[in-house]
Write an enzyme that holds these catalytic residues in place. Structure first.
Site, PDB file in Angstrom:
ATOM      1  N   ASP A  98       2.625 -26.069 -14.507  1.00  0.00           N
ATOM      2  CA  ASP A  98       1.703 -25.301 -15.247  1.00  0.00           C
ATOM      3  C   ASP A  98       2.087 -23.896 -15.130  1.00  0.00           C
ATOM      4  OD1 ASP A  98      -0.628 -24.409 -16.712  1.00  0.00           O
ATOM      5  OD2 ASP A  98      -1.608 -26.367 -16.062  1.00  0.00           O
ATOM      6  N   ASP A 199      -0.178 -21.367 -19.812  1.00  0.00           N
ATOM      7  CA  ASP A 199      -1.517 -21.042 -19.591  1.00  0.00           C
ATOM      8  C   ASP A 199      -2.049 -19.798 -20.161  1.00  0.00           C
ATOM      9  OD1 ASP A 199      -4.174 -21.791 -18.113  1.00  0.00           O
ATOM     10  OD2 ASP A 199      -3.918 -19.878 -17.562  1.00  0.00           O
ATOM     11  N   GLU A 259      -1.000 -23.120 -24.345  1.00  0.00           N
ATOM     12  CA  GLU A 259      -2.132 -22.971 -24.699  1.00  0.00           C
ATOM     13  C   GLU A 259      -2.418 -21.693 -25.412  1.00  0.00           C
ATOM     14  OE1 GLU A 259      -6.464 -23.149 -22.199  1.00  0.00           O
ATOM     15  OE2 GLU A 259      -4.823 -21.739 -21.587  1.00  0.00           O
ATOM     16  N   HIS A 331      -8.123 -30.785 -19.019  1.00  0.00           N
ATOM     17  CA  HIS A 331      -9.224 -30.492 -17.688  1.00  0.00           C
ATOM     18  C   HIS A 331     -10.246 -29.449 -17.701  1.00  0.00           C
ATOM     19  CE1 HIS A 331      -6.091 -27.784 -18.138  1.00  0.00           C
ATOM     20  NE2 HIS A 331      -6.886 -26.732 -17.254  1.00  0.00           N
ATOM     21  N   ASP A 332     -10.063 -28.970 -19.131  1.00  0.00           N
ATOM     22  CA  ASP A 332     -11.171 -27.994 -19.725  1.00  0.00           C
ATOM     23  C   ASP A 332     -11.974 -28.833 -20.616  1.00  0.00           C
ATOM     24  OD1 ASP A 332      -9.785 -25.978 -18.214  1.00  0.00           O
ATOM     25  OD2 ASP A 332      -8.550 -25.338 -19.871  1.00  0.00           O
TER      26      ASP A 332
HETATM   27  C1  NOJ Z   1      -6.838 -22.243 -19.139  1.00  0.00           C
HETATM   28  C2  NOJ Z   1      -6.995 -23.262 -18.099  1.00  0.00           C
HETATM   29  O1  NOJ Z   1      -6.661 -24.501 -18.450  1.00  0.00           O
HETATM   30  C3  NOJ Z   1      -8.384 -23.349 -17.302  1.00  0.00           C
HETATM   31  O2  NOJ Z   1      -8.704 -24.266 -16.625  1.00  0.00           O
HETATM   32  C4  NOJ Z   1      -8.589 -21.834 -16.765  1.00  0.00           C
HETATM   33  O3  NOJ Z   1      -9.465 -21.546 -16.301  1.00  0.00           O
HETATM   34  C5  NOJ Z   1      -8.171 -20.748 -17.744  1.00  0.00           C
HETATM   35  N1  NOJ Z   1      -7.149 -20.987 -18.584  1.00  0.00           N
HETATM   36  C6  NOJ Z   1      -7.775 -19.402 -16.620  1.00  0.00           C
HETATM   37  O4  NOJ Z   1      -6.412 -19.652 -16.133  1.00  0.00           O
END
Ligand code: NOJ
Length: 575
Positions: A98, A199, A259, A331-332
């Protein structure tokens, strides 16, 4: 588009804190992942993506990095990561890290230097504004709910953060900072990683407006205004992204998945032939229940027609430009079955159906740990059960806006990121075989029957179904069409009828799905096709494709939640 190695990848995403604990501290670690590699290989996947394992105070579970070059002791050592890369390689698996470079931790040396030394070269690594009146420069809201500005000590100076105040944003305008980032990326590529999940990268360019003293009309009771329009994909971001691509990604032939949500008219710049990334995640269908909401605990109603529309549109647009990254979970996100299937009606049939719906789309598919078992949301009842700062903050903000406890809890039960972060369910042993000690986040109570061990022994299990899907994509006679073949969403039947076609010059595959709890007729002439997958059939031996084959006629009824994947050769290859 020129063929690339990562188009033949199926990715398994690992959330290291929750995958497997080898050192009995209740937290997953790199040695645990190495112990789980044979299981990962048994799924057939060939790439793993590790959520951040760098040194971090863990305010955001590793998305707040305090040292890019060191592995956090919670997870192990740098040598453990190198061992993981090597062990994975011997099993034909590549490793993605990541890459968190929009921000660092407020405990990163650069930030501490900036605070303590007026002449530090790191001063310009961050975004700092001074105001005359001692108030923050403006009232934009960060993604985690607070202001984007936090005061430095008792001065009139403020630093900018898109996420929590412990995650100060880096100043990408500074070429020296950018070089530091590229050096760090090259360091990890040199250690043998195959690429990055990138990210929050759409935030690295800030608009003049979000850094200005412009006070926006508030859009909620907190007096603040949403920042998306002034923070995401701002003009000028192309300079940074193309530089990163040229200096690092191209040099190492990296696989990259960003992302960032990209409007259709900019997609070619991101994932086209010479795009910044190999692929980007599309949020249009995974965030279908929250897109556009600015209030803290409201969800948007959606229907199957909209879901289908988003999926088909995304596929049709992307295939003419570049490559996609289909996924249901990460994971989000909460668990996909809870999001996309009706409350109280989730079962193995519709869990498999959902899996097949996304898995055969065009692009590189991502499976999030536990998805292959049909893991579900945790039955949270109290706010004390949550660990995610995001959930706790949301609770606070929603309560301050006067929302009722019941509504806030309902939202968090459905949407909290902790739902996807509960420990992996390996067995029915204590703590699901994840650890011998009490884990950092509670195990879902269904682990007693939903776990790897029991599903390994059951030919009809969700796990075996996922293995079969991976096998079809990577090893069957249909692997080429399932990888490179075009996508066509058939707009036939009702909203519950999802039918799509993958095709090339020699093969065709149809994915036919009844997204409802009642039987549905369908009228596609299927003579000449063979059944490749059927969620009502056992998969006795996935290494033997003939075992799941059968012949089919023309009149069909799909059973409740049934999915059939059928294929045929449409022309003999000339020799
Ligand atoms: C996206 C990540 O997937 C998430 O878990 C994180 O809290 C935020 N970006 C900040 O890095």
């Amino acid at each position: 588009m020129q063929k690339k190695w990562w188009q033949n990848a199926v990715v398994y995403q690992i959330y290291p804190k929750s995958f497997k604990d080898s050192n009995k501290d209740g937290i997953g670690d790199l040695t645990g992942i190495i112990e789980g590699l044979d299981y990962i290989r048994s799924l057939g996947v060939n790439v793993i993506w590790l959520c951040p394992v760098n040194r971090s105070p863990m305010r955001d579970n590793g998305y707040d990095i305090s040292d890019y070059y060191t592995i956090d002791p919670l997870f192990g050592t740098n040598a453990d990561l190198e061992r993981l890369i090597k062990e994975a390689k011997t099993r034909g698996i590549k490793v993605l890290m990541d890459l968190v470079v929009n921000h660092v931790s407020s405990e990163h040396k650069w930030f501490l230097d900036m605070l303590s030394d007026e002449n530090s070269p790191c001063r310009d690594y961050f975004i700092i504004r001074e105001t005359q009146d001692g108030n923050p420069p403006n009232n934009f809201r960060s993604y985690f709910g607070d202001s984007v500005w936090t005061r430095i000590g008792d001065s009139n100076r403020f630093y900018f953060h898109s996420f929590a105040k412990e995650q100060p944003d880096l100043n990408w305008e500074n070429p020296r900072l950018r070089q530091e980032i590229y050096d760090m990326m090259s360091y990890w590529c040199g250690k043998g990683i195959a690429g990055f999940r990138v990210d929050a990268i759409g935030n690295i360019k800030k608009s003049a407006k979000i850094l200005s003293s412009c006070h926006m009309p508030p859009d909620a009771g907190d007096g603040m205004a949403d920042s998306h329009d002034w923070l995401l994909n701002q003009p000028g971001i192309n300079v940074f992204l193309s530089e990163m691509r040229d200096r690092v990604f191209h040099k190492y032939d990296s696989m990259t998945v960003a992302e960032v949500s990209v409007p259709d008219d900019q997609l070619a710049e991101y994932v086209g032939e010479n795009g910044y990334f190999s692929m980007v995640f599309d949020f249009s269908y995974t965030d279908i229940d929250v897109n556009g909401v600015t209030t803290p605990c409201d969800l948007v109603p959606w229907n199957l027609e909209e879901l289908k529309g988003h999926i088909y549109h995304s596929q049709e647009v992307t295939q003419n430009i570049g490559w996609a990254a289909p996924y249901l979970e990460n994971h989000d996100q909460p668990r996909s079955v809870n999001k996309y299937l009706p409350d109280g009606a989730i079962n193995d049939y519709n869990t498999k159906m959902l899996g097949a719906l996304f898995f055969f789309l065009r692009g590189t598919p991502y499976i999030y740990q536990g998805q292959e078992l049909g893991m579900q949301n945790y039955p949270f009842t109290r706010i004390e059960q949550f660990a995610d700062e995001g959930a706790l903050k949301r609770y606070e903000v929603a309560a301050a806006c006067g929302e009722l406890e019941e509504k806030i809890m309902d939202y968090l039960r459905r949407r909290s990121r902790d739902n996807g972060r509960t420990p992996m369910q390996w067995s029915d042993d204590e703590y699901a075989g994840f650890s011998s000690e009490s884990p950092w986040l509670s195990v879902n109570p269904d682990y007693t029957w939903r776990n790897v061990r029991s599903q390994n022994q059951d030919d009809l299990s969700i796990l075996q179904f996922y293995r079969r899907m991976v096998w079809l994509r990577l090893h069957s006679a249909y692997r080429n069409v399932l990888t490179y073949g075009m996508f066509k969403g058939l707009r036939v039947g009702g909203p519950e009828d999802f039918i799509y076609r993958r095709y090339d010059e020699t093969h065709e595959v149809l994915v036919i799905l009844n997204y409802s709890e009642t039987e549905r007729p369908y009228s596609i002439n299927l003579s000449g096709y063979e059944i490749l997958l059927n969620n009502y059939a056992a998969i006795p031996d996935i290494s033997c494709p003939k075992a799941a084959r059968g012949s089919i006629g023309e009149e069909h009824t799909l059973l409740p939640w049934q999915v059939l994947v059928v294929g045929k050769e449409i022309r003999q290859k000339s020799c």
